[in-house]
Design a protein around this motif. Structure first.
Motif, PDB file in Angstrom:
ATOM      1  N   GLY A   1      35.579  42.946  44.330  1.00 59.88           N
ATOM      2  CA  GLY A   1      36.132  43.976  43.455  1.00 59.88           C
ATOM      3  C   GLY A   1      36.918  43.386  42.298  1.00 59.88           C
ATOM      4  N   LEU A   2      37.670  42.320  42.577  1.00 58.22           N
ATOM      5  CA  LEU A   2      38.431  41.648  41.515  1.00 58.22           C
ATOM      6  C   LEU A   2      37.499  40.999  40.496  1.00 58.22           C
ATOM      7  CD1 LEU A   2      41.259  39.985  43.650  1.00 58.22           C
ATOM      8  CD2 LEU A   2      41.522  41.858  42.018  1.00 58.22           C
ATOM      9  N   ILE A   3      36.416  40.379  40.989  1.00 54.89           N
ATOM     10  CA  ILE A   3      35.457  39.759  40.074  1.00 54.89           C
ATOM     11  C   ILE A   3      34.841  40.805  39.167  1.00 54.89           C
ATOM     12  CG2 ILE A   3      33.236  38.566  39.907  1.00 54.89           C
ATOM     13  CD1 ILE A   3      33.907  37.116  42.484  1.00 54.89           C
ATOM     14  N   THR A   4      34.407  41.912  39.759  1.00 53.21           N
ATOM     15  CA  THR A   4      33.777  42.977  38.970  1.00 53.21           C
ATOM     16  C   THR A   4      34.738  43.516  37.922  1.00 53.21           C
ATOM     17  OG1 THR A   4      32.462  43.593  40.909  1.00 53.21           O
ATOM     18  CG2 THR A   4      32.589  45.185  39.115  1.00 53.21           C
ATOM     19  N   SER A   5      35.983  43.744  38.327  1.00 53.02           N
ATOM     20  CA  SER A   5      36.972  44.268  37.379  1.00 53.02           C
ATOM     21  C   SER A   5      37.281  43.257  36.289  1.00 53.02           C
ATOM     22  CB  SER A   5      38.258  44.639  38.128  1.00 53.02           C
ATOM     23  OG  SER A   5      38.009  45.604  39.112  1.00 53.02           O
ATOM     24  N   TRP A   6      37.358  41.974  36.661  1.00 52.00           N
ATOM     25  CA  TRP A   6      37.660  40.958  35.648  1.00 52.00           C
ATOM     26  C   TRP A   6      36.484  40.746  34.711  1.00 52.00           C
ATOM     27  CZ3 TRP A   6      42.584  39.089  35.349  1.00 52.00           C
ATOM     28  CH2 TRP A   6      42.814  38.152  34.348  1.00 52.00           C
ATOM     29  N   LEU A   7      35.263  40.947  35.216  1.00 51.92           N
ATOM     30  CA  LEU A   7      34.091  40.850  34.339  1.00 51.92           C
ATOM     31  C   LEU A   7      34.160  41.859  33.205  1.00 51.92           C
ATOM     32  CD1 LEU A   7      31.011  40.271  36.704  1.00 51.92           C
ATOM     33  CD2 LEU A   7      31.755  38.819  34.808  1.00 51.92           C
TER      34      LEU A   7
ATOM     35  N   LEU B   1      35.296  33.234  45.463  1.00 48.46           N
ATOM     36  CA  LEU B   1      36.666  32.913  45.052  1.00 48.46           C
ATOM     37  C   LEU B   1      36.665  31.910  43.900  1.00 48.46           C
ATOM     38  CD1 LEU B   1      39.673  33.290  45.565  1.00 48.46           C
ATOM     39  CD2 LEU B   1      39.557  31.465  47.268  1.00 48.46           C
ATOM     40  N   ALA B   2      35.765  30.929  43.958  1.00 50.83           N
ATOM     41  CA  ALA B   2      35.649  29.951  42.874  1.00 50.83           C
ATOM     42  C   ALA B   2      35.211  30.630  41.586  1.00 50.83           C
ATOM     43  CB  ALA B   2      34.655  28.854  43.271  1.00 50.83           C
ATOM     44  N   VAL B   3      34.304  31.597  41.699  1.00 46.22           N
ATOM     45  CA  VAL B   3      33.856  32.345  40.514  1.00 46.22           C
ATOM     46  C   VAL B   3      35.015  33.121  39.906  1.00 46.22           C
ATOM     47  CG1 VAL B   3      32.401  34.254  39.737  1.00 46.22           C
ATOM     48  CG2 VAL B   3      31.458  32.511  41.261  1.00 46.22           C
ATOM     49  N   LEU B   4      35.821  33.765  40.753  1.00 41.66           N
ATOM     50  CA  LEU B   4      36.975  34.527  40.256  1.00 41.66           C
ATOM     51  C   LEU B   4      37.955  33.609  39.533  1.00 41.66           C
ATOM     52  CD1 LEU B   4      38.643  37.108  40.063  1.00 41.66           C
ATOM     53  CD2 LEU B   4      39.570  36.585  42.333  1.00 41.66           C
ATOM     54  N   ILE B   5      38.255  32.463  40.133  1.00 43.35           N
ATOM     55  CA  ILE B   5      39.180  31.517  39.506  1.00 43.35           C
ATOM     56  C   ILE B   5      38.631  31.025  38.170  1.00 43.35           C
ATOM     57  CG2 ILE B   5      40.239  29.240  39.742  1.00 43.35           C
ATOM     58  CD1 ILE B   5      40.358  29.754  42.764  1.00 43.35           C
ATOM     59  N   ALA B   6      37.322  30.746  38.116  1.00 41.29           N
ATOM     60  CA  ALA B   6      36.703  30.276  36.878  1.00 41.29           C
ATOM     61  C   ALA B   6      36.768  31.348  35.790  1.00 41.29           C
ATOM     62  CB  ALA B   6      35.252  29.876  37.143  1.00 41.29           C
TER      63      ALA B   6
ATOM     64  N   ILE C   1      46.942  36.419  31.391  1.00 42.56           N
ATOM     65  CA  ILE C   1      47.489  35.912  32.649  1.00 42.56           C
ATOM     66  C   ILE C   1      49.013  36.072  32.723  1.00 42.56           C
ATOM     67  CG2 ILE C   1      45.606  34.291  33.067  1.00 42.56           C
ATOM     68  CD1 ILE C   1      47.444  32.070  32.031  1.00 42.56           C
ATOM     69  N   GLU C   2      49.601  36.780  31.773  1.00 40.97           N
ATOM     70  CA  GLU C   2      51.024  37.088  31.882  1.00 40.97           C
ATOM     71  C   GLU C   2      51.231  38.090  33.012  1.00 40.97           C
ATOM     72  OE1 GLU C   2      52.334  38.435  28.113  1.00 40.97           O
ATOM     73  OE2 GLU C   2      52.109  36.472  27.119  1.00 40.97           O
ATOM     74  N   LEU C   3      52.416  38.085  33.601  1.00 39.23           N
ATOM     75  CA  LEU C   3      52.690  38.901  34.791  1.00 39.23           C
ATOM     76  C   LEU C   3      52.435  40.381  34.540  1.00 39.23           C
ATOM     77  CD1 LEU C   3      53.658  39.110  37.679  1.00 39.23           C
ATOM     78  CD2 LEU C   3      56.017  39.231  36.820  1.00 39.23           C
ATOM     79  N   ASP C   4      52.936  40.896  33.425  1.00 40.31           N
ATOM     80  CA  ASP C   4      52.740  42.316  33.127  1.00 40.31           C
ATOM     81  C   ASP C   4      51.263  42.646  32.979  1.00 40.31           C
ATOM     82  OD1 ASP C   4      55.427  42.726  33.226  1.00 40.31           O
ATOM     83  OD2 ASP C   4      55.726  42.634  31.042  1.00 40.31           O
ATOM     84  N   SER C   5      50.510  41.744  32.340  1.00 36.99           N
ATOM     85  CA  SER C   5      49.080  41.958  32.159  1.00 36.99           C
ATOM     86  C   SER C   5      48.344  41.948  33.490  1.00 36.99           C
ATOM     87  CB  SER C   5      48.492  40.903  31.219  1.00 36.99           C
ATOM     88  OG  SER C   5      49.080  40.966  29.941  1.00 36.99           O
ATOM     89  N   LEU C   6      48.738  41.018  34.375  1.00 38.56           N
ATOM     90  CA  LEU C   6      48.089  40.928  35.682  1.00 38.56           C
ATOM     91  C   LEU C   6      48.382  42.157  36.533  1.00 38.56           C
ATOM     92  CD1 LEU C   6      48.643  37.161  36.589  1.00 38.56           C
ATOM     93  CD2 LEU C   6      46.502  38.276  35.913  1.00 38.56           C
ATOM     94  N   LEU C   7      49.625  42.650  36.503  1.00 43.37           N
ATOM     95  CA  LEU C   7      49.962  43.852  37.257  1.00 43.37           C
ATOM     96  C   LEU C   7      49.208  45.063  36.724  1.00 43.37           C
ATOM     97  CD1 LEU C   7      53.828  43.439  37.794  1.00 43.37           C
ATOM     98  CD2 LEU C   7      52.003  43.192  39.494  1.00 43.37           C
TER      99      LEU C   7
END
Length: 326
Positions: free
Chosen positions: A281-287, A27-32, A45-51
């Motif tokens: 999964g979120l970390i991988t996608s954000w990477l 979780l810390a890695v994802l936040i970083a 980090i805009e709402l539309d981008s995050l969705l």
């Protein structure tokens, strides 16, 4: 007396530290990662981008969730990418027969396939790596055969695909479907013996058998769920792309395994869970976003994910349980 209590407290804290690091570290890695990306490109980090990101990440997260269960039980399912790709092909091929309910029929077929795969793996005592690698090849070949190696548009009358393609209160329906999957599996893992049996198998199969765990039944259900999640991931993909392709999910196998271990699930089994899988999964996608932001060429992204997989497996493998690494 006080020294003894202090020593016991210190020992307890030390024993909890790896567990805390395993659960809070991802979780810390994802936040970083999100924070770094926001500094470089504030628009992410805009709402539309995050969705939009969550919608695009849904297929990978679904694959990671499904792939986590076999690994928790000490096995592995390498066929998930093949199931996801074949799902899109079958939605097109079977639509003239089943019409608007085709996607639901395909999910049931995937669950039946996964159950058969898990049963054979456990009953015949065949290594899951070999079984699922073989079925991955067969599924990939079948997808090419049925589609004539060509992409096809998705029929517009498929009920579930049409639902996934739309939004509810500006929230993509793929996200809603993903939340439902996590909630249902979370209930099964939390409140039924099934969840405890999975961890028991991953911790030590011999001890699990002595504790009256039905190994064949548990592994059959685990692989059925894994294949079902992979089929849903395939539906997520075709709802985004609006076409099917026999190789649509071909590059997601590595990412799904990376997501499992990045979430803190030990590749050796027995440690992890559904929420860590979602985080992984979120970390991988954000990477994938980070690699684009910092200018990594698409052709070199697999190098990054391959190195990430090696590091994550090295950090999460319980060598004391395996004894000898082969």
């Amino acid at each position: 007396m006080e020294n003894t209590l202090d020593s016991a407290l210190i020992s307890a804290l030390r024993s909890q530290r790896p567990g805390l690091m395993r659960s809070l570290g991802p979780l810390a890695v994802l936040i970083a990662l999100v924070a770094i990306s926001a500094v470089i490109a504030p628009g992410v980090i805009e709402l539309d981008s995050l969705l939009s990101f969550l919608s695009d990440a849904a297929p990978i997260i679904a694959l990671v969730i499904g792939g986590t269960l076999p690994i928790l039980a000490g096995s592995i399912d390498l066929s998930v990418a093949g199931v996801a790709s074949l799902t899109g092909v079958l939605v097109v091929v079977l639509n003239p027969i089943f019409g608007p309910w085709t996607s639901l029929v395909v999910i049931l077929l995937a669950i039946a396939f996964g159950a058969t795969q898990g049963f054979l793996h456990s009953w015949l005592q065949l290594p899951s790596f070999i079984v699922t690698l073989g079925t991955l090849s067969m599924l990939s070949g079948l997808a090419l055969l049925l589609s004539n190696a060509t992409a096809e548009p998705i029929p517009e009358n498929d009920f579930f695909v049409a639902y996934l393609s739309n939004n509810t209160a500006e929230i993509p329906n793929t996200i809603i479907a993903l939340i439902v999957i996590v909630a249902v599996l979370g209930f099964l893992m939390r409140y039924l013996r099934f969840g405890r049996d999975i961890y028991a198998l991953g911790t030590g199969e011999r001890a699990a058998i002595m504790s009256a765990v039905n190994v064949v039944a548990v592994r059959t259900v685990i692989f059925a769920i894994s294949a079902g999640c992979a089929a849903v991931a395939g539906l997520f993909l075709i709802s985004i792309t609006t076409f099917s392709s026999p190789t649509l999910a071909g590059n997601l196998l590595l990412l799904s395994i990376v997501g499992v271990v990045l979430g803190g699930t030990a590749i050796s089994g027995g440690v992890g869970g559904l929420l860590p899988a979602v985080v992984g999964g979120l970390i991988t996608s954000w990477l994938r976003i980070v690699t684009v932001i910092i200018g990594v060429q698409p052709t070199a992204q697999n190098i990054v994910f391959g190195l990430t997989a090696l590091i994550a497996v090295a950090l999460t493998t319980d060598r004391s349980k395996l004894g000898i690494i082969k």
